[in-house]
Design a protein around this motif. Structure first.
Motif, PDB file in Angstrom:
ATOM      1  N   LYS A  88      -1.907   2.941  -5.017  1.00 36.86           N
ATOM      2  CA  LYS A  88      -2.669   1.966  -4.248  1.00 36.86           C
ATOM      3  C   LYS A  88      -2.652   2.362  -2.773  1.00 36.86           C
ATOM      4  N   GLY A 118      -8.227   0.781   1.260  1.00 30.60           N
ATOM      5  CA  GLY A 118      -9.592   1.305   1.232  1.00 30.60           C
ATOM      6  C   GLY A 118      -9.933   2.122   0.006  1.00 30.60           C
ATOM      7  N   TRP A 119      -8.961   2.393  -0.847  1.00 25.94           N
ATOM      8  CA  TRP A 119      -9.219   3.244  -2.009  1.00 25.94           C
ATOM      9  C   TRP A 119     -10.152   2.590  -3.028  1.00 25.94           C
ATOM     10  N   GLY A 120     -10.249   1.273  -2.995  1.00 22.16           N
ATOM     11  CA  GLY A 120     -11.118   0.614  -3.960  1.00 22.16           C
ATOM     12  C   GLY A 120     -12.597   0.790  -3.643  1.00 22.16           C
ATOM     13  N   ASN A 121     -12.897   1.178  -2.415  1.00 22.95           N
ATOM     14  CA  ASN A 121     -14.301   1.253  -2.001  1.00 22.95           C
ATOM     15  C   ASN A 121     -15.120   2.223  -2.829  1.00 22.95           C
ATOM     16  N   ASN A 124       0.856  -1.181   0.000  1.00 19.50           N
ATOM     17  CA  ASN A 124       0.000   0.000   0.000  1.00 19.50           C
ATOM     18  C   ASN A 124       0.889   1.226   0.000  1.00 19.50           C
ATOM     19  N   ASP A 131      -7.312  -1.939  -4.674  1.00 21.92           N
ATOM     20  CA  ASP A 131      -7.287  -0.617  -4.044  1.00 21.92           C
ATOM     21  C   ASP A 131      -6.544   0.425  -4.888  1.00 21.92           C
ATOM     22  N   ARG A 186     -13.718  -2.447 -10.381  1.00 19.51           N
ATOM     23  CA  ARG A 186     -12.745  -2.149  -9.325  1.00 19.51           C
ATOM     24  C   ARG A 186     -11.423  -2.869  -9.594  1.00 19.51           C
TER      25      ARG A 186
END
Ligand code: HEC
Ligand SMILES: [Cu+2]
Length: 271
Positions: free
Chosen positions: A117, A120-123, A77, A133, A130
């Motif tokens: 990346k 939680g960024w994919g939410n 991340n 993340d 998607r």
């Protein structure tokens, strides 16, 4: 009186900042993926010649990210990957010029595309497209956002989505330093290599009833799409994979790559 007024303004500003921060958390998008200032000093983990768009590209990541991936760890991340896109310098014949190592020569800088990346960024991204993340953004070389590309950011996700098995990073082999150019170039009649986003040879002549086999040497997938009265599409071929088509009828068949329409080839079928 005056003091009171100042205080009120101060509170209003703080309130606006808090609301802005909350909104940014709710929908993460291209605006959150910062321009990678100083990326030229990161590690250039791959260079790419793209014949289809006559571009030379350099792929960058921070040395600690390259190190982690080369040690077999997942991409951490906070990782940022960037591509500096340049127009390729062309010779008098319109073909890209190459340096001593075979790379295209840098012309005008065109774009810097970035993927980043964070947990939680994919939410914020619809589940259908998607990419874990990852989030994407496109910039001009001076650091200004490319608003047009960012408005169509879904395209970035969709094109990287088939690479889910390698954490959506198409150049993962380059980043990991594994098997550069592992696929071998086919040779002999009826064989066409797909390398550097170019069909080679671009023009092939065969007798009716013969088969053409295309082998993909690139890290990127390609797909042969023969245009004619009926369009013929081969399956998408990944690195090292081959696909074949038999040509029974005389004629000249133009074809393109279904994924990169700038890639063109021609099959001439004789009696
Ligand atoms: C047509 C398919 C396609 C689209 C659309 C696309 N990419 Fe890519 N992307 C690729 C390919 C293929 C590579 C491998 C390197 C190359 O060929 O330039 C790549 C590589 C990358 C990389 C280097 C890391 C990696 O995955 O290999 C970044 C960063 C990147 N793309 C960002 C973006 C951004 C930002 C967008 C949207 C503005 C975008 N891409 C849209 C196909 C696409
Ligand atoms: Cu292609």
């Amino acid at each position: 009186m005056k003091l009171h007024h100042k205080l009120a303004v101060g509170v209003a500003v703080a309130g606006a900042i808090a609301a802005g921060a909350l909104m940014a958390q709710a929908t993460v998008g291209p605006k959150d993926v910062a321009f990678p200032t100083g990326f030229e000093k990161w590690e250039m983990y791959q260079q790419l010649n793209r014949h289809d768009v006559k571009q030379y590209r350099e792929l960058y990541a921070k040395p600690e990210i390259v190190k982690a991936v080369r040690e077999g760890k997942p991409i951490p991340n906070g990782a940022v990957l960037a591509i500096a896109v340049f127009a390729a310098q062309e010779g008098a014949d319109g073909k890209p010029l190459r340096d001593a190592k075979g790379n295209f020569i840098k012309g005008k800088p065109m774009l810097v595309t970035v993927m980043e990346k964070r947990a939680g960024w994919g939410n914020s991204v619809p589940a259908e497209w998607r990419n874990g993340d990852w989030q994407y953004a496109a910039y001009f070389p001076d650091g200004k956002p490319n608003e047009k590309a960012n408005a169509g950011i879904k395209a970035c996700f969709e094109c990287h989505l088939p690479h889910a098995k390698q954490d959506f990073v198409i150049s993962l082999a380059g980043l990991a330093g594994t098997a550069p150019g592992a696929a071998t170039r086919p040779s002999g009649a009826g064989n066409v290599a797909i390398a550097e986003f170019l069909f080679g040879p671009e023009k092939v002549t065969v007798k009716a009833g013969q088969t053409i086999t295309w082998t993909n040497i690139d890290d990127s997938p390609h797909q042969v799409t023969v245009q004619g009265a009926t369009t013929l599409r081969t399956p998408v071929v990944l690195k090292g994979q081959s696909t074949a088509l038999q040509f029974n009828d005389e004629g000249t068949y133009g074809y393109i790559c279904g994924l990169h329409p700038g890639m063109k080839g021609e099959i001439v079928v004789t009696k």
